[in-house]
Design a protein around this motif. Structure first.
Motif, short mmCIF file in Angstrom:
data_model
loop_
_atom_site.label_atom_id
_atom_site.label_comp_id
_atom_site.label_asym_id
_atom_site.label_seq_id
_atom_site.Cartn_x
_atom_site.Cartn_y
_atom_site.Cartn_z
N LEU A 23 0.80 -1.22 0.00
CA LEU A 23 0.00 0.00 0.00
C LEU A 23 0.84 1.28 0.00
CD1 LEU A 23 -2.91 -0.98 2.42
CD2 LEU A 23 -3.01 -0.75 -0.07
N PRO A 24 2.01 1.32 0.65
CA PRO A 24 2.80 2.56 0.59
C PRO A 24 3.44 2.82 -0.78
CG PRO A 24 3.38 1.25 2.53
CD PRO A 24 2.58 0.37 1.64
N PHE A 25 3.51 1.80 -1.63
CA PHE A 25 4.18 1.96 -2.92
C PHE A 25 3.31 2.83 -3.84
CE2 PHE A 25 6.32 1.15 -6.81
CZ PHE A 25 7.56 0.59 -6.50
N ASN A 26 3.89 3.89 -4.35
CA ASN A 26 3.12 4.82 -5.20
C ASN A 26 2.87 4.21 -6.57
OD1 ASN A 26 4.81 6.40 -3.17
ND2 ASN A 26 3.38 7.98 -3.88
N ILE A 27 1.62 4.23 -6.99
CA ILE A 27 1.25 3.67 -8.29
C ILE A 27 0.43 4.68 -9.08
CG2 ILE A 27 1.31 1.29 -7.46
CD1 ILE A 27 -1.76 1.35 -7.35
N LYS A 28 0.43 4.49 -10.38
CA LYS A 28 -0.39 5.31 -11.28
C LYS A 28 -1.84 4.86 -11.25
CE LYS A 28 -0.94 8.17 -14.92
NZ LYS A 28 -0.69 9.63 -14.85
N GLY A 29 -2.04 3.53 -11.26
CA GLY A 29 -3.38 2.99 -11.29
C GLY A 29 -3.36 1.48 -11.28
N VAL A 30 -4.54 0.90 -11.52
CA VAL A 30 -4.72 -0.55 -11.44
C VAL A 30 -5.32 -1.06 -12.74
CG1 VAL A 30 -5.95 -2.42 -10.24
CG2 VAL A 30 -5.09 -0.44 -8.94
N PHE A 40 -17.76 -6.04 -6.32
CA PHE A 40 -16.72 -5.46 -7.18
C PHE A 40 -16.55 -3.95 -6.96
CE2 PHE A 40 -15.20 -4.55 -11.75
CZ PHE A 40 -13.88 -4.66 -11.37
N PRO A 41 -17.63 -3.15 -6.96
CA PRO A 41 -17.43 -1.73 -6.62
C PRO A 41 -16.86 -1.53 -5.22
CG PRO A 41 -19.58 -2.08 -7.64
CD PRO A 41 -19.01 -3.44 -7.35
N LEU A 42 -17.23 -2.42 -4.31
CA LEU A 42 -16.68 -2.34 -2.95
C LEU A 42 -15.17 -2.51 -2.99
CD1 LEU A 42 -17.63 -2.31 0.14
CD2 LEU A 42 -17.22 -4.77 0.03
N LEU A 43 -14.69 -3.49 -3.77
CA LEU A 43 -13.24 -3.70 -3.89
C LEU A 43 -12.55 -2.47 -4.48
CD1 LEU A 43 -11.38 -6.83 -5.17
CD2 LEU A 43 -10.91 -4.63 -6.24
N ILE A 44 -13.12 -1.91 -5.52
CA ILE A 44 -12.51 -0.74 -6.16
C ILE A 44 -12.39 0.42 -5.17
CG2 ILE A 44 -12.79 1.00 -7.97
CD1 ILE A 44 -14.22 -1.19 -9.63
N ASN A 45 -13.48 0.72 -4.50
CA ASN A 45 -13.45 1.81 -3.53
C ASN A 45 -12.54 1.49 -2.35
OD1 ASN A 45 -15.18 3.65 -4.84
ND2 ASN A 45 -16.99 2.56 -4.09
N ASP A 46 -12.49 0.22 -1.98
CA ASP A 46 -11.62 -0.21 -0.89
C ASP A 46 -10.16 0.07 -1.22
OD1 ASP A 46 -10.98 -1.74 1.56
OD2 ASP A 46 -10.22 -3.24 0.16
N TRP A 47 -9.73 -0.34 -2.40
CA TRP A 47 -8.34 -0.11 -2.79
C TRP A 47 -8.03 1.38 -2.90
CZ3 TRP A 47 -6.07 -4.13 -6.73
CH2 TRP A 47 -6.16 -5.41 -6.18
N ARG A 48 -8.95 2.13 -3.42
CA ARG A 48 -8.71 3.57 -3.52
C ARG A 48 -8.51 4.18 -2.14
NH1 ARG A 48 -13.12 4.90 -8.35
NH2 ARG A 48 -11.67 4.52 -10.09
N ALA A 49 -9.32 3.73 -1.19
CA ALA A 49 -9.18 4.25 0.17
C ALA A 49 -7.86 3.80 0.79
CB ALA A 49 -10.36 3.80 1.02
N LYS A 50 -7.51 2.55 0.61
CA LYS A 50 -6.30 2.02 1.23
C LYS A 50 -5.03 2.61 0.60
CE LYS A 50 -8.46 -0.70 4.07
NZ LYS A 50 -8.49 -0.40 5.53
N ASN A 72 -5.91 7.23 -2.47
CA ASN A 72 -6.02 7.89 -3.76
C ASN A 72 -7.44 7.70 -4.29
OD1 ASN A 72 -5.82 8.93 -6.32
ND2 ASN A 72 -4.11 7.65 -6.96
N PRO A 73 -8.36 8.59 -3.93
CA PRO A 73 -9.77 8.42 -4.33
C PRO A 73 -9.99 8.51 -5.83
CG PRO A 73 -9.41 10.56 -3.31
CD PRO A 73 -8.16 9.79 -3.10
N ASP A 74 -9.04 9.09 -6.57
CA ASP A 74 -9.17 9.22 -8.02
C ASP A 74 -8.35 8.18 -8.77
OD1 ASP A 74 -10.67 11.47 -7.36
OD2 ASP A 74 -8.99 12.85 -7.69
#
Length: 667
Positions: A440-447, A466-476, A479-481
């Protein structure tokens, strides 16, 4: 062999390996295993660098792209972390870490880092020859030109608690004609297209595991919002051990078996009718046991099967306790003697030794009935000897091998989703804890994400999960965008075979996830293989994902989606459909008729539709449907529609009804 056994064997082997990339033994400072030579760091960011060193000391970090030095303290537990600013893409550079002894990492590029996750179709490597992607040898030769593409592979492991150590299977590798064979094919072709267009170095974190379910990749924090997973997550938080999980699994299986009685034709209310001595099974077919039923004439059947054996007992056995011995059953059983349940086992291939009380035993004709559950692969009472024995004198035995009658009861698709085996990672949050939490600390562009096949039998649930997973990863990832681009599962399963799961509904659930911002979907309904769940054309999959990223993240104005239904209008006996992402008009690639469209009235009976394409519109009708209510397009496991836009991207499958119990697959 059952899925549970195969997964157990595979995952047990995988869990033996938790390899961290080793830094030189002379260095006291050790960066986390995800930081090695040849890595790619996210451009124009304050990237996190972390690791271990001597407690209470300090680490000085010197990046090669700036004269600035970064200093951070080492905590009492030996851990340290620093934020380091990165420039626009470029390189190669080096980074030095110094806590009194210097460690230098070399050949580092600054670019964009993408997390590449999901199950086996993301995990599948470029390979070579017939065991690789389409034209693998040509792709391997071409890879020599793409040294600016780098990949690191996260090892497959799971945990009941979130972990900090990054489990690396192999460190950052520079793409060339040798290393590319091990690269995730979808990820590589995604990166290749972006690099061809933008010449930005691309780092790929290959973090995927074949055969895994989405809930295993989601954090417990989020999964607690879904009742289906909340209890398990809470139990792990409360310290549930593997032994406890094993017992819980057996209990869950037993409850699942009991619930299945309600729609099993072998039961009349709570009475096991097919187990009764008086039941007439004269019309049932026969098979020789012990044997797998697939090898005894019952092909391609998973679910429940009733097996019956009439046995004559001598007069001196009457009223005495006896033992029913069965050495191997795939997977579970519920066993009866003269209509009374005498035992059950929720373990694959485990010997059964059931005691039958004397009050059930009589001289002459008796009946043994076994209800066998098979979750996948081969099934049946498949290992001998099968015997009845006097409990007081085991030397007195009757061989039960030979002819049994049988009856198929509940095929697997009509059963509830069975509990997941306790020794697999396919439990809520277990993979997230071990393979996502540490990075999670590793900076990424996206998934980029390719998963769904393992949830295809729970499509309705996936609409939430599936939307829960997407929002979960964004929160963790804080990076909400964060861009999250995914692959809609491909065509699979020949239409002349019973469908293994409701793939069209799962595709629909994936389409629904596009309602979230910063998402995109690559449609692959035209490039799968009906008989191969791992289609070899991964070039187009990566390309279509890259088109989304190029349009949304790299300012390249180009079409990135196939035609997508935007509106429908019923006019008499016709339905007029209009499609977005179809500038320049729709194209039908079928040789003559426009295929793939089905139409129905309020009776919910679907008929193949006559379809006419004009510009961005399609008009559909059928002589059998005077008053249409619904239209579906490519809503089958392996459909025939070939509607595209001028950019060569296929139309997104759709339905305009909410009827979940209608299947268009041929039986």
């Amino acid at each position: 062999m059952s899925t549970s056994f195969k997964l157990y064997t595979f995952y047990t082997s995988a869990l033996l390996l938790l390899s961290l990339y080793c830094q030189p033994v002379s260095a006291k400072v050790v960066p986390a295993a995800c930081f090695t030579d040849n890595m790619v760091l996210q451009q124009k960011a304050k990237v996190s660098l972390w690791g271990t060193a001597k407690p209470g000391g300090q680490v000085i970090i010197t990046p090669g792209w700036t004269k600035q030095k970064y200093q951070t303290k080492v905590a009492a537990d030996g851990k340290w972390m620093a934020k380091v600013a990165t420039p626009a893409y470029g390189g190669p550079y080096h980074v030095s870490f110094d806590d009194g002894e210097k460690l230098t990492l070399s050949n580092i590029l600054i670019g964009d880092v993408w997390l590449c996750s999901g199950q086996s179709n993301m995990e599948m490597a470029v390979g070579s020859g017939a065991y690789g992607v389409v034209n693998a040898d040509k792709e391997i030769a071409d890879a020599a030109k793409y040294s600016a593409i780098r990949m690191i592979k996260i090892d497959n492991t799971s945990s009941f608690k979130p972990q900090l150590d990054v489990p690396v299977k192999w460190p950052w590798k520079v793409c060339n004609s040798e290393t590319v064979k091990d690269f995730s094919a979808v990820a590589y072709f995604f990166a290749k297209k972006i690099y061809d267009e933008k010449h930005i170095p691309i780092g790929l974190i290959s973090d995927n595991w074949g055969g895994t379910v989405a809930e295993a990749w989601t954090s417990g924090t989020s999964l607690k919002k879904m009742p289906a997973f909340a209890d398990f997550v809470k139990s792990t938080e409360n310290g549930l051990t593997q032994a406890g999980i094993d017992e819980q699994y057996k209990t869950e299986v037993r409850k699942w078996i009991n619930r299945s009685r309600s729609n099993d034709p072998g039961f009349n209310d709570t009475i096991a009718n097919w187990a009764q001595l008086a039941f007439d099974d004269a019309t049932w077919p026969k098979m020789q046991l012990p044997n797998f039923w697939e090898q005894a004439g019952v092909a391609n059947y998973d679910g429940t099967m009733w097996l019956r054996k009439t046995v004559d007992l001598p007069a001196d056995w009457a009223g005495k306790e006896i033992k029913l011995n069965m050495q191997g059953i795939d997977d579970y059983d519920l066993s009866f003697f003269n209509g009374q349940e005498v035992g059950h086992t929720e373990q694959f291939y485990y010997p059964r030794n059931y005691s039958i009380p004397g009050k059930l035993v009589k001289a002459g004709k008796n009946i043994i009935s076994v209800r066998v559950f098979d979750n996948s692969g081969l099934g049946g009472i498949n290992k001998g000897p099968l015997t009845l024995q006097l409990a007081a004198d085991p030397s007195k035995s009757i061989d039960l091998g030979g002819e049994w009658t049988y009856k198929q009861a509940l095929p697997l698709p009509k059963l509830e989703q069975p509990p997941v085996h306790a020794n697999t990672p396919n439990r809520p949050t277990l993979i997230y804890n071990a393979m996502i939490a540490p990075i999670l600390p590793f900076n990424i562009k996206g998934v980029i994400w390719y998963q769904g096949e393992s949830n295809a039998d729970r499509a309705e649930e996936y609409k939430t999960l599936f939307p829960l997973l997407i929002n979960d990863w964004r929160a963790k990832f804080n990076n909400p965008d964060m861009p999250f681009y995914f692959v809609q599962i491909a065509n699979y399963n020949c239409n002349d075979q019973p469908p293994v799961a409701n793939w069209p509904e799962l595709r629909g659930a994936q389409t629904d996830a596009l309602k979230l911002p910063y998402t995109g979907m690559a449609v692959t309904i035209d490039i799968g293989e009906a008989g191969n769940i791992h289609p070899r054309n991964k070039q187009d999959v990566g390309l279509r994902l890259a088109l989304i990223a190029l349009a949304k993240n790299y300012n390249q104005p180009a079409e990135f989606s196939g035609p997508m239904l935007s509106s429908q209008k019923i006019v008499g006996n016709k339905v007029e459909l209009r499609f977005a992402h179809s500038q320049g008009g729709l194209i039908n690639r079928n040789s003559s008729d426009v295929k793939g469209f089905f139409i129905a009235g309020k009776d919910k009976k679907f008929y193949p539709a006559m379809a006419t394409v004009k510009g961005q519109n399609v008009t559909v009708s059928s002589l059998a449907v005077a008053n249409p209510v619904s239209v579906r397009y490519n809503w089958q496991n392996t459909p025939e529609g070939a509607l595209y836009n001028k950019d060569g991207l296929p139309a997104v499958p759709f339905k305009i009804d909410n009827w979940d119990d209608i299947r268009l697959d041929k039986k």
